[in-house]
Each structure stands twice: as structure tokens, then as C-alpha cells.
Write an enzyme that holds these catalytic residues in place. Structure first.
Site, mmCIF file in Angstrom:
data_model
loop_
_atom_site.group_PDB
_atom_site.id
_atom_site.type_symbol
_atom_site.label_atom_id
_atom_site.label_comp_id
_atom_site.label_asym_id
_atom_site.label_seq_id
_atom_site.Cartn_x
_atom_site.Cartn_y
_atom_site.Cartn_z
ATOM 1 N N ASN A 114 -9.729 0.127 -2.003
ATOM 2 C CA ASN A 114 -9.059 -0.151 -0.730
ATOM 3 C C ASN A 114 -10.056 -0.166 0.421
ATOM 4 O O ASN A 114 -10.900 0.730 0.534
ATOM 5 C CB ASN A 114 -8.021 0.934 -0.443
ATOM 6 C CG ASN A 114 -6.817 0.825 -1.350
ATOM 7 O OD1 ASN A 114 -6.713 -0.081 -2.173
ATOM 8 N ND2 ASN A 114 -5.893 1.758 -1.205
ATOM 9 N N GLU B 202 -3.297 8.885 6.557
ATOM 10 C CA GLU B 202 -2.879 7.502 6.374
ATOM 11 C C GLU B 202 -1.379 7.439 6.608
ATOM 12 O O GLU B 202 -0.636 8.284 6.145
ATOM 13 C CB GLU B 202 -3.197 7.021 4.957
ATOM 14 C CG GLU B 202 -2.522 7.873 3.915
ATOM 15 C CD GLU B 202 -3.027 7.607 2.527
ATOM 16 O OE1 GLU B 202 -3.765 6.653 2.352
ATOM 17 O OE2 GLU B 202 -2.667 8.376 1.646
ATOM 18 N N HIS C 176 -9.469 9.565 3.142
ATOM 19 C CA HIS C 176 -8.959 8.402 3.881
ATOM 20 C C HIS C 176 -9.488 8.381 5.308
ATOM 21 O O HIS C 176 -9.621 9.417 5.943
ATOM 22 C CB HIS C 176 -7.432 8.427 3.929
ATOM 23 C CG HIS C 176 -6.809 7.908 2.671
ATOM 24 N ND1 HIS C 176 -6.849 6.592 2.339
ATOM 25 C CD2 HIS C 176 -6.169 8.540 1.669
ATOM 26 C CE1 HIS C 176 -6.229 6.427 1.185
ATOM 27 N NE2 HIS C 176 -5.816 7.591 0.746
ATOM 28 N N HIS D 42 -9.452 4.967 -3.530
ATOM 29 C CA HIS D 42 -8.915 5.083 -2.167
ATOM 30 C C HIS D 42 -9.912 5.846 -1.317
ATOM 31 O O HIS D 42 -10.648 6.678 -1.819
ATOM 32 C CB HIS D 42 -7.606 5.879 -2.154
ATOM 33 C CG HIS D 42 -6.439 5.131 -2.696
ATOM 34 N ND1 HIS D 42 -5.160 5.578 -2.567
ATOM 35 C CD2 HIS D 42 -6.357 3.960 -3.359
ATOM 36 C CE1 HIS D 42 -4.329 4.721 -3.141
ATOM 37 N NE2 HIS D 42 -5.039 3.734 -3.630
ATOM 38 N N ASP E 185 0.829 -1.207 0.000
ATOM 39 C CA ASP E 185 0.000 0.000 0.000
ATOM 40 C C ASP E 185 0.872 1.270 0.000
ATOM 41 O O ASP E 185 2.100 1.197 -0.034
ATOM 42 C CB ASP E 185 -0.915 -0.076 1.236
ATOM 43 C CG ASP E 185 -2.117 0.837 1.154
ATOM 44 O OD1 ASP E 185 -2.335 1.451 0.098
ATOM 45 O OD2 ASP E 185 -2.853 0.937 2.157
ATOM 46 N N HIS E 186 0.219 2.422 0.091
ATOM 47 C CA HIS E 186 0.848 3.744 0.070
ATOM 48 C C HIS E 186 2.326 3.795 0.473
ATOM 49 O O HIS E 186 2.669 3.449 1.593
ATOM 50 C CB HIS E 186 0.088 4.688 1.004
ATOM 51 C CG HIS E 186 -1.266 5.048 0.499
ATOM 52 N ND1 HIS E 186 -2.369 4.279 0.765
ATOM 53 C CD2 HIS E 186 -1.690 6.072 -0.274
ATOM 54 C CE1 HIS E 186 -3.426 4.810 0.185
ATOM 55 N NE2 HIS E 186 -3.052 5.905 -0.463
#
Ligand SMILES: [Zn+2]
Length: 365
Positions: free
Chosen positions: A293, A187, A231, A271, A114-115
Site C-alpha cells: 500500500n 488510518e 501506518h 501495509h 482499503d481498510h
């Protein structure tokens, strides 16, 4: 359930962790059948198992992803992580765990990281090195895909760094997920709660610039565009979700490429979808979202099962011996982690199943 171990499904897509050509096949299959594949953040073998179990029971392909923080957690919070060493180790060991068990569940699995913001690139580099080593031995990468989130950087720099990595990843058949525009919320250490509203919506020209630069290297990439998504759990405020913007991006790129109206050349990722309505999700998928996600909602689901178990068995969970049935009665069958953690797995699996249904991937295998 029989027919597990490695196999090929009727669709021609193999089971177990996919890379390269098989990732292409799965994406094409999802677009053809109008569904998206949810990606669940996992932090332990328990959460991984909960996801795989739900995907198997719902006959759906699934994505398991590790964040930088989740990866470090997988290896152990007691390890130092100053140079991302625990995050690299956790991602690699988590990936190897998924590779071993995924086959037994008889479903296609994409293994993703992920990110990764610019300051976390050593984590990315470490995983890529593990992919290259794995490739030398097995003829394929360890991971199916990785995500680079350089949305905080100027666009040209975002594209340039991504293309550099893409060249290395294309040789290994690894897909790159990139992000453009600012997704609000927080996040893994990046807080975007106070950004300018205009930056919350990616422009069609941005998508074209990425598409044009990336396709010179490979078609194995996806774009997480900002269309008012946030997010984490948020209170709806002045940020409004506009999934129809993704349709405008598709039109813009299709026109540049001279493709027929209605074609969807871009593969989008959604996202920050927590709290989105079913209609918003369906609209996003109709505009070429192939991955969404999910983290916050499954975190709550996992906790909810444990909370409910504790509340219903409270009298049995206050000591090793002694409960409402008698002073000398043992409580081992209540406090054994396999019992109460399993309750979290069950409620998480249920929430995973809900996401598979919402994204239309349930029953597609
Ligand atoms: Zn994002």
C-alpha cells in the site's frame, strides 16, 4: 501508444480491471517473477489518472484502491455519510470510472477497497451488494478485491467474520485481503499509536490459523501481517521493521502443508511501508509480499507539484488580470485548474513510477 482497448497481454493476462481467475493469474505471475504490485489510494479522477498514466508508461500492472474516507470524498464532501451512504456511492462510482478508463491505458488493473474496520461494515456490505448487482449483469464483480481490517478484534472473531464474507465473495470471484496483528500509526479513524509492542508482530501460528480456515473456502485471499510496519509517516523509534518474519511464516505454513522448503504458499500484503528502505521492501517481496500500500508518499508528491508550480508562478496567480508582464495581462492560463492540478498529477505519476520500480513491477508487461 497503440493497442489499447481490451486486449490480452503476452503473459495471458488481460488488460483492464481483473476479477476471479485473472486475479489468480496476475498474482501467480507476480510471484513467479518476484515482484509486488503497489496499491495507490485514490480520491479523485485526477489521482486515478495519474496512477494509470504512470503504470502504462512503466509497463506495469497496478492496484487502485479507495479508502472509506477517500470513497466519501470521491462522491463529494457535501453528502451525508452517517450510514456510509456517501462512502458506498463514492466507491461504486469510482470503481465504475476506473472500469471505463482503465481499458484505454492498456494495463491490468486491480480495483480494491482499503481498510474496513468492524464499525464500518455497512460500507463493506454496500460495496458487496453493488458487486452482486454488477455480477448479475456482467458475469463478474465490480471490484477485484476488498479489505476487511478486523485486527482490533480477537483473532477467532477476525477469522470467523472474514470466513463469513469469504463465502459470499468466493461466489463472485472477489479476493479478500485481511489484517492480523496491529499495524501502528493512524488510518481512517483507527489510532494504534499506543499499542503493546508484542502485538506489532504477527505470530506464525496466527498465519496458519487464517490459512487453514480460509483455504476451506477459497484460495483468493491475502494477509496483511504486522512485522513492525507503521501506518503514515513516522519517526523511527522502538518499532523496527522485520520483513524476515514473513519468511518464517511461509516456512511454518509450508511445513504444515508438507510443501518443499522455500515454497511460499501465503500471499502477503505490506501495509504501512512509508519510509521503508529499498532493501526492506525487496526483502519483504522476496518473502511473498505481492501487494504494498502506498498513500502518504503519493499524497506528498501530488502536493509538491502544485506547491512548486505556485512558487514558480506566484506573480501570475494573484488575480485574474495583472502579472509581472503587465497590469492588463490575463492569468487564465495559470489559474485554470487543468494547469495547476496537472502539475500535481505529474509529480504524483513520477512517485508512482518510483514505487513500481522499487517493487520490481516496472517493465514486467
Ligand atoms: Zn493495515
Amino acid at each position: 501508444m497503440s493497442g489499447h482497448l481490451e486486449g490480452i497481454l503476452a503473459s495471458g493476462i488481460p488488460t483492464g480491471v481483473l476479477t476471479g481467475e485473472n486475479v489468480r493469474k496476475l498474482i501467480a505471475y507476480a510471484k513467479k517473477h518476484g515482484f509486488a504490485i503497489p496499491a495507490f489510494n485514490c480520491t479523485t479522477s485526477s489521482t486515478i489518472n495519474a496512477v494509470l498514466e504512470a503504470a502504462r508508461d512503466n509497463k506495469a500492472p497496478v492496484i487502485i484502491q479507495f479508502s472509506q474516507g477517500g470513497s466519501a470524498y470521491f462522491a463529494g464532501k457535501g453528502l451525508a455519510n452517517g450510514k456510509q451512504e456517501a462512502s458506498i456511492l463514492g466507491a461504486v462510482s469510482g470503481a465504475k470510472y476506473v472500469r471505463e478508463v482503465a481499458k484505454a491505458y492498456g494495463i491490468p488493473v486491480l480495483l480494491h477497497s482499503d481498510h474496513c474496520a468492524k464499525k464500518l461494515l455497512p460500507w463493506f456490505d454496500g460495496m458487496l451488494q453493488a458487486d452482486e448487482e454488477y455480477f448479475k449483469v456482467h458475469g463478474e464483480a465490480l471490484f477485484s478485491s476488498h479489505m476487511l481490517d478486523l485486527s482490533e478484534e480477537p483473532k477467532h472473531e477476525n477469522i470467523e467474520i472474514c470466513v463469513g464474507y469469504l463465502q459470499r465473495m468466493a461466489k463472485l470471484g472477489i479476493l479478500l485481503e485481511m489484517e492480523i496483528g496491529i499495524t501502528g500509526g493512524e488510518e481512517d479513524g483507527v489510532n494504534n499509536e499506543d499499542v503493546d509492542n508484542a502485538a506489532l508482530y504477527t505470530q506464525p501460528q496466527d498465519i496458519w490459523d487464517i490459512y487453514e480456515a480460509f483455504t476451506k473456502v477459497t484460495d483468493l485471499f491475502t494477509i496483511a501481517a504486522a512485522f513492525g510496519n507503521v501506518h503514515g509517516v513516522y519517526k523511527p523509534g522502538n518499532v523496527k521493521l522485520h520483513p524476515q518474519l514473513l519468511g518464517k511464516h511461509q516456512e511454518f505454513v509450508a511445513q504444515k502443508l508438507g510443501l518443499a522448503a522455500g515454497s511460499k504458499p501465503v500471499n502477503f500484503v505490506f501495509h504501512g511501508g512509508s519510509g521503508s528502505t529499498d532493501a526492506e521492501i525487496k526483502e519483504a517481496v522476496s518473502h511473498g509480499v505481492i501487494k504494498m500500500n502506498i498513500d502518504t508518499d503519493t499524497q506528498w508528491a501530488y502536493w509538491e507539484g502544485i506547491k512548486n508550480f505556485y512558487e514558480s508562478k506566484k506573480g501570475y496567480l494573484q488575480g485574474q488580470i495583472g502579472n509581472p508582464d503587465g497590469e492588463d495581462k490575463p492569468n487564465k492560463k495559470y489559474y485554470d485548474p487543468r494547469v495547476w492540478i496537472r502539475e500535481g498529477e505529474k509529480t504524483m505519476s513520477k512517485r508512482v513510477g518510483q514505487a513500481l520500480k522499487e517493487l520490481g513491477s516496472a517493465g514486467t508487461l
